[in-house]
Write an enzyme that holds these catalytic residues in place. Structure first.
Site, PDB file in Angstrom:
ATOM      1  N   GLN A   1       0.818  -1.198   0.000  1.00  0.00           N
ATOM      2  CA  GLN A   1       0.000   0.000   0.000  1.00  0.00           C
ATOM      3  C   GLN A   1       0.865   1.267   0.000  1.00  0.00           C
ATOM      4  OE1 GLN A   1      -2.208  -0.452   3.685  1.00  0.00           O
ATOM      5  NE2 GLN A   1      -0.361  -1.189   4.688  1.00  0.00           N
TER       6      GLN A   1
ATOM      7  N   ASP B   1       0.462  -0.264  14.083  1.00  0.00           N
ATOM      8  CA  ASP B   1       0.905   0.996  14.684  1.00  0.00           C
ATOM      9  C   ASP B   1       1.283   0.818  16.149  1.00  0.00           C
ATOM     10  OD1 ASP B   1      -1.646   1.282  16.246  1.00  0.00           O
ATOM     11  OD2 ASP B   1      -2.485   1.568  14.257  1.00  0.00           O
TER      12      ASP B   1
ATOM     13  N   GLU C   1       0.501  -8.205  11.590  1.00  0.00           N
ATOM     14  CA  GLU C   1       0.407  -7.065  10.672  1.00  0.00           C
ATOM     15  C   GLU C   1       0.995  -7.491   9.335  1.00  0.00           C
ATOM     16  OE1 GLU C   1      -0.577  -3.603  10.625  1.00  0.00           O
ATOM     17  OE2 GLU C   1       0.060  -3.980   8.563  1.00  0.00           O
TER      18      GLU C   1
ATOM     19  N   ASP D   1      -8.106  -5.043  14.541  1.00  0.00           N
ATOM     20  CA  ASP D   1      -7.771  -3.611  14.539  1.00  0.00           C
ATOM     21  C   ASP D   1      -7.272  -3.290  13.133  1.00  0.00           C
ATOM     22  OD1 ASP D   1      -6.621  -1.147  14.858  1.00  0.00           O
ATOM     23  OD2 ASP D   1      -5.144  -1.762  16.341  1.00  0.00           O
TER      24      ASP D   1
ATOM     25  N   ASP E   1     -10.653  -0.043   6.904  1.00  0.00           N
ATOM     26  CA  ASP E   1     -12.027  -0.174   6.447  1.00  0.00           C
ATOM     27  C   ASP E   1     -12.185  -1.386   5.526  1.00  0.00           C
ATOM     28  OD1 ASP E   1     -12.467   2.111   7.823  1.00  0.00           O
ATOM     29  OD2 ASP E   1     -12.495   3.422   6.076  1.00  0.00           O
TER      30      ASP E   1
ATOM     31  N   PRO F   1      -7.658  -4.192   0.993  1.00  0.00           N
ATOM     32  CA  PRO F   1      -6.919  -5.299   1.609  1.00  0.00           C
ATOM     33  C   PRO F   1      -7.613  -5.916   2.823  1.00  0.00           C
ATOM     34  CG  PRO F   1      -5.703  -3.205   1.796  1.00  0.00           C
ATOM     35  CD  PRO F   1      -6.844  -2.980   0.886  1.00  0.00           C
TER      36      PRO F   1
END
Lengths: 281, 281, 281, 281
Positions: free
Chosen positions: A31, A86, A106, A155, A158, A162
């Site tokens: 991304q 994050d 992640e 977490d 939207d 992905p």
């Protein structure tokens, strides 16, 4: 300089922040990643053009994702965070001494690297020794795991692009299996207000209900997110989010929060009529 | 056509809506009045450039201003609405058969005229025979009234410009006198989130506490307002907003609402930590 | 990502470019310096919030500033560029073998450093051995110089803020003295279109006329500048910009240009009526 | 109130004007029609979202469309304007006493009605008795007319959507036939600057060259149009736009103009190199 970042809440509603400086602009394998320094929201992480978190109000999101289930479940030892590169969810989780392991899954290693470098207020706990980061797709990681986690927190971004797979019935079934017999699943659930988001919320809620005996949603105020009215899904095999809230125990832990408290915990589940109708609660 | 209305939430945050058509643009004796038809928020009333209400989410504001005190106070007969020329508060009040008189004190007759013509969904109840509209300044109207109202709702613009006087200690003292011995005062209270608004909230709250034994704030989600996190002040001489809530009675009234319910009523008073700190609650 | 830079052409007119990336954002001793990569205008240099040059259309500005006087004056050897730290005017000047010395007087060393690093297409010629960069204020540098330059080009920002002194009668007098008896002065002159700019143009033109026997303006199309209609002042002690144009000689030099040619040279002096009225030409 | 109209010059460049008031917003059989009152450009006519003319700078467009051919052709009696329902071209044409008939062919009667009501500065001459308005498609009107007009002005929207047919080789052939043996065709030609427009210019120019022995373009500065650099096509059977310019005769007519003059007429044909390369002139 008039430099403005706009998050398009709908085709016809724009939310714009004045930018002081662009700190990061790169394209990872997965991304586009931007980190902006804004005047009123501090640092802002943007993935593929969409606002993820802001320095100024991320505490609301992360506190509500973590402390609600933690104040209900009596003995969380092992947690799975899907997404969350994050580090904000991990930060809140590491406030609990009783948690023994936090798996953060992640997909994009660059997100973690950038948050570690530029967003230490959020990411610092990723170096806590209980936190293990897995650079992998959430659905792939969770598949085939049985009866292992007390808590799973989804977490993620939207449900367009992905993260789409993380809003399907299949995925919630995988989570069900990966949870212990009294496990809790929390997932970020969009806003009930704008129509497009509302339909996602509705769909996700239906899919979760299919798998979990207890399934409801709770709300909070996140100013930088579309409509400012944000929902999380609370799904569990055994615990009721209000009846099983042990407020005395939680308050004795002495955990510092800026948004969450055990009174607000209850209020978060008292939804407006139009949201209950949307979700057929 | 790319025609956008922007409400500047702060100097560095803009909230913009795509406009389909401008329905009204005029200057009254008091202010500029615009009525816009937007794509996602329907009709939008703008006074002196600031967004007042939108067709799409005004129900949240007006339901929360009215039903919270109405579900607490046992026998409201006479109500004073200061501001509220759009008719939204009056609409919610007229749902109660027991209310005998509703005085709406709106300084600007043009606002009433325009809302009657273009915003019937909001203003229709202004023609209810219990509603009396007084074209006068709120503070001047209320001064010299003693022991007369069961409920006062301050339904005004932001505390910059014309509505400034409605956020002063003097004004709250006037309201105290105008209320009966068990009266309730509700006032719109801005958002706790952005710094400039937060300071207004803080100040207003201090001023109210000076006059009223019971004084607290409650919150709701209004997507079109700055931050989406909106507060109302609840001040009363006798009733506690939670202990004196008579939910059974209210629910038996069968009043239709889209946002308010008696569960949410309670939740609305369970505030985030940072808001309680701001208000020293 | 929706990241837009806006140059406010007037209080009521905005010109906005979509930004791909911010390359530089810093504050020098003199000003804020930003270098943006935009989608349609390529790299854009912004000083104190105002657009200076864009990669895509700077050639128009620099060709028109340089080749117009060079095609008129028969033997330019020594040139003074006031401002022009980006190197664009120097680049066009170095195309002439007959020029022996180019003094570029730029107050802000950071502008030069950044253009050298990020804008080589514009700044490369700054390393030509005939170019001497002086980090000094233009007015201070020129004061006390007599009878030395064949050509002075005032290549500066708008006359608000730091460059203000470069639009005064005093400054034009200093230039007059610094020029040889057949010298030419070129200065960027804003747009005649928007009222605020138009008054600057008018004023500057009056001041120049006071000192120079030949004084007129010429125009070109610069899409990224306010109104796209841009003027330069042409002031000289001896040469007429049209009668003394030696097109044959210039065309024989074989200089490559993308905007300028000797036909267009003439056309540039044929101004619209409203511009002539503004300047009383 | 912050109400802004944006004309998207390209996907990545926006030109925005602050709006005071919307005067008209309707949908005709053919298109959406908006008339806005803006702060710096006065009234602005917008068709299907695209800016057509502004009160402030329409004089440039209309003077350049009309006076350039009128100063070249020695005896224009009959003119066809295709498009031009706003009346601006007709206004300039009616300044010539020698013109006997002006056929304005506008497809959309609503455009004429609105301009007559709200834009009298532009449309007033439509009631001149020499002007005949035909509510019809331009191509259909002109087809089958032979040897009748001295001058045709194609005063239409951009070549996307309804006006597309007015940029084809077929249409220019029809114009050729409708013109007398010494007729002139003028057509608005977009900007050479932005790539998408540039390709339209290129294509239109090629198509015209195919039919007409004399074919070139001329330029002017229109601040409200994309890039501000605007072109018109000049095609003729006999006259050269510069050699056949009779400036003395034109100047003796005493026609008042704010942009056009016979010097500028010549300059308008002296194009930048990059435009000549684009058009292979």
């Amino acid at each position: 300089m008039e430099l403005w970042y706009t998050d398009q809440h709908t085709d016809n509603v724009r939310f714009s922040m004045k930018v002081e400086k662009e700190l990061v602009s790169l394209e990872s394998f997965y991304q586009k990643i931007n980190l902006l320094k804004t005047y009123d929201y501090g640092k802002v992480l943007v993935l593929d053009g969409e606002l993820m978190i802001t320095e100024r109000d991320e505490f609301i999101y992360h506190e509500m994702a973590v402390h609600v289930p933690m104040a209900v479940h009596p003995k969380v030892k092992k947690v799975l965070v899907i997404g969350g590169g994050d580090g904000g969810s991990a930060r809140e989780l590491t406030k609990y001494d009783t948690i023994e392991q936090i798996d953060v899954v992640e997909v994009d290693a660059e997100v973690v690297r950038i948050c570690k470098e530029f967003f230490p207020e959020v990411s610092d706990s990723l170096s806590d020794k209980r936190v293990k980061i897995h650079f992998e797709e959430g659905i792939r990681f969770a598949r085939g795991i049985y009866d292992e986690y007390d808590l799973i927190i989804v977490d993620c971004a939207d449900p367009y692009g992905p993260a789409e797979g993380l809003f399907t019935r299949e995925f919630y079934g995988i989570c069900w299996k990966a949870l212990k017999e009294d496990g809790i699943l929390i997932n970020q659930h969009e806003s009930p207000y704008y129509e497009q988001h509302a339909r996602s919320v509705q769909m996700a809620h239906k899919h979760i209900q299919f798998s979990f005996p207890y399934s409801t949603v709770y709300q909070c105020h996140i100013p930088s997110y579309p409509s400012g009215h944000w929902l999380f899904g609370f799904a569990s095999k055994k615990y009721d989010p209000i009846k099983d809230l042990d407020d005395e125990k939680w308050n004795n832990l002495g955990i510092q929060t800026r948004y969450y408290n055990t009174k607000l915990h209850q209020g978060a589940f008292y939804l407006p009529n139009y949201v209950m109708e949307l979700l057929e609660i």
